[in-house]
Design a protein around this motif. Structure first.
Motif, PDB file in Angstrom:
ATOM      1  N   LEU A  99       0.909  -1.064  -0.138  1.00 55.43           N
ATOM      2  CA  LEU A  99       0.222   0.045  -0.071  1.00 55.43           C
ATOM      3  C   LEU A  99       0.796   1.090   0.043  1.00 55.43           C
ATOM      4  N   GLY A 100       2.188   1.044   0.115  1.00 50.75           N
ATOM      5  CA  GLY A 100       3.284   2.438   0.438  1.00 50.75           C
ATOM      6  C   GLY A 100       3.415   3.092   1.488  1.00 50.75           C
ATOM      7  N   TRP A 101       2.281   2.270   2.851  1.00 47.87           N
ATOM      8  CA  TRP A 101       1.930   3.218   4.336  1.00 47.87           C
ATOM      9  C   TRP A 101       3.359   3.022   4.094  1.00 47.87           C
ATOM     10  N   PHE A 102       4.603   4.115   4.960  1.00 48.65           N
ATOM     11  CA  PHE A 102       5.887   3.449   5.298  1.00 48.65           C
ATOM     12  C   PHE A 102       5.578   4.049   6.701  1.00 48.65           C
ATOM     13  N   TRP A 103       4.145   4.767   7.196  1.00 53.48           N
ATOM     14  CA  TRP A 103       4.719   5.300   8.849  1.00 53.48           C
ATOM     15  C   TRP A 103       3.860   4.003   9.579  1.00 53.48           C
ATOM     16  N   ALA A 104       2.971   3.592   8.438  1.00 58.18           N
ATOM     17  CA  ALA A 104       2.436   2.057   9.534  1.00 58.18           C
ATOM     18  C   ALA A 104       3.425   0.236   8.743  1.00 58.18           C
ATOM     19  N   ALA A 105       3.863   1.140   8.391  1.00 54.38           N
ATOM     20  CA  ALA A 105       5.045   0.039   8.321  1.00 54.38           C
ATOM     21  C   ALA A 105       6.081   0.424   9.896  1.00 54.38           C
ATOM     22  N   PHE A 106       6.646   1.659   9.399  1.00 52.17           N
ATOM     23  CA  PHE A 106       7.416   2.167  11.117  1.00 52.17           C
ATOM     24  C   PHE A 106       6.900   1.013  12.212  1.00 52.17           C
ATOM     25  N   ALA A 107       5.504   1.916  12.325  1.00 52.65           N
ATOM     26  CA  ALA A 107       4.839   1.815  13.290  1.00 52.65           C
ATOM     27  C   ALA A 107       4.948   0.304  13.679  1.00 52.65           C
ATOM     28  N   MET A 108       5.072  -1.219  12.861  1.00 52.73           N
ATOM     29  CA  MET A 108       5.365  -2.662  12.517  1.00 52.73           C
ATOM     30  C   MET A 108       5.861  -2.561  13.497  1.00 52.73           C
ATOM     31  N   THR A 109       7.348  -1.655  13.484  1.00 54.38           N
ATOM     32  CA  THR A 109       8.719  -2.398  14.160  1.00 54.38           C
ATOM     33  C   THR A 109       8.591  -2.923  15.500  1.00 54.38           C
ATOM     34  N   PHE A 110       7.820  -1.817  16.083  1.00 49.32           N
ATOM     35  CA  PHE A 110       7.122  -2.213  17.470  1.00 49.32           C
ATOM     36  C   PHE A 110       6.096  -3.181  17.787  1.00 49.32           C
ATOM     37  N   LEU A 111       5.405  -3.703  17.306  1.00 47.99           N
ATOM     38  CA  LEU A 111       4.417  -4.880  17.172  1.00 47.99           C
ATOM     39  C   LEU A 111       5.205  -5.739  17.213  1.00 47.99           C
ATOM     40  N   LEU A 112       6.117  -5.892  15.969  1.00 55.21           N
ATOM     41  CA  LEU A 112       6.741  -7.513  15.933  1.00 55.21           C
ATOM     42  C   LEU A 112       7.849  -7.166  17.736  1.00 55.21           C
ATOM     43  N   ALA A 113       8.469  -6.076  17.777  1.00 53.93           N
ATOM     44  CA  ALA A 113       9.150  -6.049  18.761  1.00 53.93           C
ATOM     45  C   ALA A 113       8.178  -7.242  20.407  1.00 53.93           C
ATOM     46  N   ILE A 114       6.961  -6.054  20.236  1.00 55.77           N
ATOM     47  CA  ILE A 114       6.505  -6.889  21.104  1.00 55.77           C
ATOM     48  C   ILE A 114       6.458  -8.820  20.815  1.00 55.77           C
ATOM     49  N   GLN A 115       6.413  -9.240  19.719  1.00 60.82           N
ATOM     50  CA  GLN A 115       5.792 -10.171  19.891  1.00 60.82           C
ATOM     51  C   GLN A 115       7.834 -11.066  20.459  1.00 60.82           C
ATOM     52  N   SER A 116       8.534 -10.640  19.361  1.00 57.37           N
ATOM     53  CA  SER A 116       9.921 -11.004  19.822  1.00 57.37           C
ATOM     54  C   SER A 116      10.847 -10.772  22.153  1.00 57.37           C
ATOM     55  N   ALA A 117       9.852  -9.736  22.177  1.00 57.96           N
ATOM     56  CA  ALA A 117       9.824 -10.045  23.926  1.00 57.96           C
ATOM     57  C   ALA A 117       9.216 -10.575  24.606  1.00 57.96           C
ATOM     58  N   PHE A 118       7.868 -11.872  24.039  1.00 60.05           N
ATOM     59  CA  PHE A 118       7.017 -12.517  24.815  1.00 60.05           C
ATOM     60  C   PHE A 118       8.489 -13.518  24.544  1.00 60.05           C
ATOM     61  N   TYR A 119       8.863 -14.261  23.237  1.00 56.00           N
ATOM     62  CA  TYR A 119       9.861 -14.701  22.998  1.00 56.00           C
ATOM     63  C   TYR A 119      11.248 -15.045  23.149  1.00 56.00           C
ATOM     64  N   SER A 120      11.827 -14.475  23.911  1.00 59.49           N
ATOM     65  CA  SER A 120      13.070 -13.781  24.007  1.00 59.49           C
ATOM     66  C   SER A 120      13.208 -14.571  25.440  1.00 59.49           C
ATOM     67  N   PRO A 121      12.267 -14.642  26.513  1.00 63.87           N
ATOM     68  CA  PRO A 121      12.784 -15.619  27.833  1.00 63.87           C
ATOM     69  C   PRO A 121      13.096 -17.028  27.679  1.00 63.87           C
ATOM     70  N   SER A 122      11.828 -17.477  27.206  1.00 69.50           N
ATOM     71  CA  SER A 122      11.547 -19.338  26.893  1.00 69.50           C
ATOM     72  C   SER A 122      12.477 -19.336  25.602  1.00 69.50           C
ATOM     73  N   LYS A 123      12.916 -18.891  24.758  1.00 69.43           N
ATOM     74  CA  LYS A 123      13.673 -18.831  23.591  1.00 69.43           C
ATOM     75  C   LYS A 123      15.664 -19.201  24.946  1.00 69.43           C
ATOM     76  N   TYR A 124      15.756 -17.987  25.931  1.00 70.88           N
ATOM     77  CA  TYR A 124      17.312 -18.345  26.594  1.00 70.88           C
ATOM     78  C   TYR A 124      17.063 -18.953  27.313  1.00 70.88           C
ATOM     79  N   GLY A 125      15.892 -19.144  28.234  1.00 68.94           N
ATOM     80  CA  GLY A 125      15.899 -20.199  29.279  1.00 68.94           C
ATOM     81  C   GLY A 125      15.560 -21.991  28.694  1.00 68.94           C
ATOM     82  N   TYR A 126      15.478 -21.830  27.516  1.00 73.03           N
ATOM     83  CA  TYR A 126      14.959 -23.320  26.932  1.00 73.03           C
ATOM     84  C   TYR A 126      16.033 -23.857  26.423  1.00 73.03           C
ATOM     85  N   ILE A 127      17.635 -22.824  26.383  1.00 71.56           N
ATOM     86  CA  ILE A 127      19.132 -23.927  26.389  1.00 71.56           C
ATOM     87  C   ILE A 127      19.618 -24.693  27.813  1.00 71.56           C
ATOM     88  N   ARG A 128      19.033 -23.695  29.081  1.00 72.41           N
ATOM     89  CA  ARG A 128      19.863 -24.395  30.031  1.00 72.41           C
ATOM     90  C   ARG A 128      18.712 -25.663  29.818  1.00 72.41           C
TER      91      ARG A 128
END
Length: 571
Positions: A99-128
């Protein structure tokens, strides 16, 4: 390393980590390259810093529920759920590209980071969970190298795709760029789908803690925040490791934000492939450093790498502003990344070793919180320096921070200094191996029971142990004028075998410390501590850890001698 990949589920886990970082990095690179093409100077630095800040904020805001989920639910199922989230988000990102919506895509960086924030503790905790305590350092090396390879691949691939789609295209703004590079979004969707498939190949290794309940009132009032941070502060090694990691990653954030403008102004570089290529050298270095650290650590945690990495990072930052060519910067950034990898692997392993299984998720989430607050603070500082037009002072400031952090970490973790000294003096003559590392308790008082016959034995024992050891030494040895300060620095305990020594050792053990009596300082028996006459006013809260040393003497002609330390099961 091959034995790690024989562990059921380890290969899908590693590939999943690769794809997760690849997808996150792909969108970020696309947005940053668009900003690079349409802005210059301080505005470029500010917007690049904002992109990185959007990635950090969710780790700060959501660290409590993310840690709670990693402790309450099976970590493989948490990663599976977040993988579904990645599929949905990449579909939305691709739509905004088309759609050419740069600022909407820019804001999606934040939502993608929310997904990563929930993923990260489990990802590193799974190593042990999947690798076990004995393989912590090596598994962390593989994980860090995999993530770094993903970052390198993503940086290169998405920068090449970006320039390829824009070649021979005249654009006047962000919308035209978005419409032109829109097919990149389909690569993100494919990566997220494969990640989801692999998430279903991860085995459940530990039962969840069903007793945990999330209290939104405690979350709103900050009580969870205080409890989680107290779990970190109560264990100094964990806190110091987190601070060290926070500093090194914060330095990396400033470098990512400031270097493109620096290269544009000082090296006259405008091709994003060259910019990202130089920054990608840091990723190559981190990968190499991580593998080196994992190989050196083998079946124990080699903290002697910490001071080497810290001082090396400070040196690379010191010379960076004076370099005048692209190849020189690429080599320097490569070394910076390699020394960073050498620095971070033992610190990550220390955090995972010292955190108990039932609080590991919360500790790792607190790790994310502290690291991201520090990184965000450094990014704010970067923006302020740019607004005040003194961004040329950023690299000298980073050098000072790295050097100060190195001295502080070594001062507070003196066992790392022991390892460094031994490596520089006698380490080339001996190869150290550790067996039974899984038997070494990660918390609580530990009385180490074994026989040491030389000063080298003392160094090998401390090298093999992941916790600082309070050695009990004969007062006549400890008080010599040439050794007194040395033993005081490492908090050695004077011993004479009397009641006073017994009380001191019992106090240390009940305080949760690791105590190792030197041969002759006290009788070599745990019964000596619990014999009649012990004045301790509470039951002993410690375990006895038998150990032994074996090795062949160094002959000087047949290479390094092999020294092995065996840790038996605690009594």
């Amino acid at each position: 390393m091959s034995d790690l990949f024989r562990i059921r589920g380890f290969l899908p886990y590693v590939v999943m980590l690769f794809l997760n970082a690849f997808v996150d990095l792909g969108h970020k690179i696309t947005i940053q390259n668009t900003v690079f093409k349409t802005y210059d100077g301080d505005t470029l630095i500010i917007l690049t810093a904002i992109v990185n800040a959007l990635i950090l904020l969710p780790y700060i805001l959501l660290f409590t529920p993310a840690g709670f989920m990693a402790d309450k639910f099976p970590k493989n199922k948490v990663m599976r759920t977040t993988a579904w989230g990645a599929v949905g988000l990449t579909c939305m990102i691709t739509l905004f590209y088309h759609l050419g919506w740069f600022w909407a895509a820019f804001a999606m960086t934040f939502l993608l980071a929310i997904q990563s924030a929930f993923y990260s503790p489990s990802k590193y905790g799974y190593i042990r969970e999947i690798a076990g305590k004995e393989n912590l350092a090596r598994a962390n090396g593989v994980v860090q190298a995999t993530t770094t390879i993903s970052i390198l691949t993503g940086t290169f691939a998405f920068s090449v795709l970006f320039e390829m789609y824009l070649s021979d295209v005249i654009f006047s703004g962000k919308k035209e760029i978005m419409l032109t590079i829109a097919p990149i979004g389909w690569f993100l969707i494919c990566g997220a789908l494969i990640e989801l498939i692999l998430a279903y190949r991860l085995p459940s290794l530990h039962e969840p803690d069903k007793s945990l309940r999330f209290d939104w009132n405690k979350y709103r009032t900050g009580q969870y925040l205080a409890n989680n941070l107290n779990a970190v502060k109560s264990r100094e090694v964990i806190l110091l490791s987190i601070i060290g990691l926070a500093i090194i990653w914060a330095i990396g954030q400033v470098l990512l934000a400031a270097f493109p403008s620096f290269a544009k102004d000082n090296l006259d570089v405008t091709d994003v492939r060259i910019i990202q290529g130089m920054l990608a050298c840091a990723g190559i270095g981190i990968m190499l450093g991580s593998l080196i650290a994992g190989r050196i650590s083998r079946n124990y945690i080699e903290t002697g790498l910490i001071p080497i990495g810290a001082v090396g990072v400070a040196t690379c930052l010191f010379v960076l502003p004076g370099l005048t060519s692209v190849p020189a910067h690429a080599i320097n950034i490569l070394l910076l990344g390699m020394l960073s990898g050498i620095f971070i692997i033992p610190l990550n392993a220390l955090i995972q070793f010292h955190a108990g299984e039932h609080i590991l998720g919360r500790v790792l989430a607190s790790n994310n919180l502290i690291q991201n607050i520090v990184m965000l603070s450094f990014l704010v500082l970067t923006v302020l320096f740019s607004m005040m037009e003194i961004s040329n002072l950023l690299f000298p400031l980073l050098t000072a921070v790295a050097l100060g952090g190195a001295f502080y970490t070594v001062y507070k973790l003196p066992q790392s200094l022991v390892r460094l000294i031994v490596t520089m003096t006698i380490g080339y003559r001996y190869r150290l191996a550790v067996q039974g590392f899984k038997h070494f308790p990660d918390t609580g008082g530990v009385l180490m029971l074994g026989k040491q016959t030389s000063f080298k034995d003392w160094t090998f024992i401390q090298m093999a142990a992941p916790r600082q050891i309070r050695f009990v030494m004969d007062e006549n040895i400890r008080s010599k004028w040439y050794s007194r300060k040395f033993f005081e620095f490492f908090r050695a305990v004077p011993g004479s075998g009397d009641q006073s020594t017994r009380n001191t050792i019992m106090d240390l053990l009940n305080a949760g410390e690791v105590v190792c009596p030197w041969s002759g300082a006290i009788p070599d028996s745990a019964e000596w501590l619990t014999a009649p006459g012990n004045n301790a006013d509470k039951p002993a809260q410690w375990v006895a850890l038998p150990f032994s040393l074996s090795g062949s003497p160094h002959k000087g002609r047949s290479g390094p001698a092999d020294v092995t330390i065996f840790f038996d099961e605690p009594a």
